[in-house]
Scaffold this active site. Structure first.
Site, PDB file in Angstrom:
ATOM      1  N   LYS A 112       0.828  -1.215   0.000  1.00 45.68           N
ATOM      2  CA  LYS A 112       0.000   0.000   0.000  1.00 45.68           C
ATOM      3  C   LYS A 112       0.857   1.257   0.000  1.00 45.68           C
ATOM      4  CE  LYS A 112      -4.569  -1.316   1.431  1.00 45.68           C
ATOM      5  NZ  LYS A 112      -5.772  -0.991   2.195  1.00 45.68           N
ATOM      6  N   LYS A 195      -8.048 -11.340  -8.967  1.00 43.34           N
ATOM      7  CA  LYS A 195      -9.106 -11.877  -8.109  1.00 43.34           C
ATOM      8  C   LYS A 195     -10.239 -10.869  -7.936  1.00 43.34           C
ATOM      9  CE  LYS A 195      -8.177 -10.592  -3.396  1.00 43.34           C
ATOM     10  NZ  LYS A 195      -9.260 -10.849  -2.465  1.00 43.34           N
ATOM     11  N   LYS A 198     -13.209  -6.540  -3.166  1.00 46.22           N
ATOM     12  CA  LYS A 198     -14.072  -5.438  -2.753  1.00 46.22           C
ATOM     13  C   LYS A 198     -13.480  -4.106  -3.175  1.00 46.22           C
ATOM     14  CE  LYS A 198     -14.328  -7.253   1.534  1.00 46.22           C
ATOM     15  NZ  LYS A 198     -14.203  -7.128   2.944  1.00 46.22           N
TER      16      LYS A 198
HETATM   17  P1  ATP Z   1     -10.150  -6.035  -0.044  1.00 43.06           P
HETATM   18  O1  ATP Z   1     -10.136  -5.725  -1.520  1.00 43.06           O
HETATM   19  O2  ATP Z   1     -10.649  -4.896   0.828  1.00 43.06           O
HETATM   20  O3  ATP Z   1      -8.905  -6.705   0.460  1.00 43.06           O
HETATM   21  P2  ATP Z   1     -11.356  -8.576  -0.391  1.00 43.06           P
HETATM   22  O4  ATP Z   1     -12.399  -8.640  -1.450  1.00 43.06           O
HETATM   23  O5  ATP Z   1      -9.988  -9.086  -0.725  1.00 43.06           O
HETATM   24  O6  ATP Z   1     -11.333  -7.085   0.107  1.00 43.06           O
HETATM   25  P3  ATP Z   1     -11.161  -9.482   2.304  1.00 43.06           P
HETATM   26  O7  ATP Z   1     -12.002  -8.796   3.343  1.00 43.06           O
HETATM   27  O8  ATP Z   1      -9.718  -9.117   2.179  1.00 43.06           O
HETATM   28  O9  ATP Z   1     -11.901  -9.296   0.892  1.00 43.06           O
HETATM   29  O10 ATP Z   1     -11.260 -11.038   2.496  1.00 43.06           O
HETATM   30  C1  ATP Z   1     -12.260 -11.698   3.231  1.00 43.06           C
HETATM   31  C2  ATP Z   1     -12.131 -13.187   2.984  1.00 43.06           C
HETATM   32  O11 ATP Z   1     -12.546 -13.496   1.659  1.00 43.06           O
HETATM   33  C3  ATP Z   1     -10.717 -13.735   3.139  1.00 43.06           C
HETATM   34  O12 ATP Z   1     -10.794 -14.992   3.790  1.00 43.06           O
HETATM   35  C4  ATP Z   1     -10.233 -13.899   1.711  1.00 43.06           C
HETATM   36  O13 ATP Z   1      -9.281 -14.946   1.590  1.00 43.06           O
HETATM   37  C5  ATP Z   1     -11.536 -14.230   0.982  1.00 43.06           C
HETATM   38  N1  ATP Z   1     -11.522 -13.774  -0.405  1.00 43.06           N
HETATM   39  C6  ATP Z   1     -11.464 -12.480  -0.808  1.00 43.06           C
HETATM   40  N2  ATP Z   1     -11.517 -12.388  -2.143  1.00 43.06           N
HETATM   41  C7  ATP Z   1     -11.611 -13.663  -2.619  1.00 43.06           C
HETATM   42  C8  ATP Z   1     -11.699 -14.236  -3.934  1.00 43.06           C
HETATM   43  N3  ATP Z   1     -11.732 -13.480  -5.024  1.00 43.06           N
HETATM   44  N4  ATP Z   1     -11.793 -15.587  -4.046  1.00 43.06           N
HETATM   45  C9  ATP Z   1     -11.780 -16.374  -2.939  1.00 43.06           C
HETATM   46  N5  ATP Z   1     -11.694 -15.894  -1.682  1.00 43.06           N
HETATM   47  C10 ATP Z   1     -11.609 -14.562  -1.508  1.00 43.06           C
HETATM   48 MG    MG Z   2      -8.264  -8.749   0.639  1.00 36.34          MG
END
Ligand code: ATP
Ligand code: MG
Length: 332
Positions: A112, A195, A198
């Site tokens: 970051k 991937k 969010k």
């Molecule tokens: P950010 O972009 O804010 O990091 P994120 O979408 O990566 O958000 P997290 O809150 O970091 O979501 O992750 C929450 C959970 O969801 C974690 O256990 C992570 O491994 C899982 N996860 C997040 N994105 C994916 C994905 N695309 N496929 C499978 N598992 C995911």
């Molecule tokens: Mg994440």
């Protein structure tokens, strides 16, 4: 049973299909085997300076989606991090045990700061992995199911627990690193080499659990596919089609080779229509249940209050033990 802890940040208006398949589905299954604690880590979300009203709403939405996916608040402890102040209190002790260089080496922080500049980041983000360690240690967790991206933070948690125990005597359980080979890693529909995320995905690249079924189906029909026409699982050459096969298989239980056979000679359009059906069928009940829960925030808050009481019963004991070990006087 062994104790398990996991959490997600309330950083979006809805969780997405990746969070559901990569985390929630496992969490629900693990309730049978473990004494599980699931947390909405709102203090962590403050590191990205959210709008206060948005944070309130997202915290409730995240909790409602845990429940809607099948987290059972009778069997498992479900609560909001800030409701158990022991997390932040233990984090302070651990901050005083963490090296500046050690924290600087955490890749999430390094990424970051490399992308946005150190001046754009706050001390909260720097100390984020230490708060995460406190979340885990304050619950005496034996197991922390996380994705590969969290391995380094878990190693830090173990190091801090061992360091504390060596310096002050046995105090913390040293948790296992339990990297779950995610049921499925879900990629961005518009950018299938990356991937689903969010924070990084565009709205059309992401299937939100709260999207209405028509919108979900439309996003899947507009997913980026690959050149050629053959439905084949090949993430390097065919990331778009492979992502759709992964999603189908994870939700329907049908194997990928079986899907390849069934769609042989049929083209991408047919696959998309069926994937849309499978996703809508799987997510609709989750969405409806979440909307029901959100329609009655007072009831939801009551449930979270009960969860916080249970969480604090355990956390307060561990925190008192740690306070005593470092030499803090007993609280009046
Ligand atoms: P950010 O972009 O804010 O990091 P994120 O979408 O990566 O958000 P997290 O809150 O970091 O979501 O992750 C929450 C959970 O969801 C974690 O256990 C992570 O491994 C899982 N996860 C997040 N994105 C994916 C994905 N695309 N496929 C499978 N598992 C995911
Ligand atoms: Mg994440």
């Amino acid at each position: 049973p062994a104790r398990l802890f996991s959490g997600m940040q309330p950083t979006a208006d809805s969780l997405h299909l990746g969070n559901y398949l990569g985390a929630l589905v496992n969490w629900v299954a693990m309730q049978d085997e473990y004494e599980a604690t699931y947390c909405v880590v709102d203090l962590h979300a403050l590191t990205v300076s959210p709008d206060p009203e948005a944070l309130r709403q997202r915290t409730r939405v995240t909790a409602a989606q845990y429940l809607a996916a099948g987290i059972d608040p009778e069997r498992s402890t479900l609560f909001v991090q800030s409701h158990a102040p022991e997390h932040a209190q233990l984090a302070w002790l651990l901050n005083c045990l963490t090296g500046f260089g050690e924290a600087s080496r955490m890749t999430q922080f390094k990424d970051k700061t490399a992308r946005f500049g150190a001046d754009q980041q706050n001390v909260g983000l720097f100390a984020y992995p230490v708060l995460q360690a406190a979340d885990i240690l304050v619950h005496d967790a034996d197991r922390v199911p996380v994705g590969e991206d969290q391995r380094q933070h878990l190693e830090l948690t173990r190091d801090l627990a061992q360091r504390f125990n060596a310096r002050y005597g046995e105090t913390f359980v040293v948790p296992d690193v339990h990297i779950v080979a995610a049921t499925a890693k879900v990629n961005d529909l518009q950018n299938p080499g990356a991937k689903m995320s969010k924070s990084a995905s565009s709205p059309n690249g992401i299937i939100e659990l709260l999207d209405d079924p028509k919108k979900t189906a439309k996003k899947i029909r507009s997913a980026v596919t690959d050149t050629g026409t053959e439905v084949r699982f090949d993430p390097a050459e065919k990331p778009g089609v492979s992502n759709l096969l992964t999603i189908h298989s994870a939700l329907s239980g049908e194997s990928i080779p079986s899907l390849e056979d069934r769609f042989a000679g049929k083209g991408y359009g047919h696959l998309k229509v069926e994937v849309a059906d499978v996703v809508v069928a799987a997510l609709s009940p989750v969405r409806e249940r979440a909307l029901e829960l959100l329609a009655d925030p007072a009831e939801l808050d009551k449930l979270l209050t009960r969860g916080a009481e249970r969480a604090r019963e355990r956390a307060s004991v561990v925190l008192a033990r740690a306070f005593d070990r470092v030499g803090l006087l007993p609280a009046p």
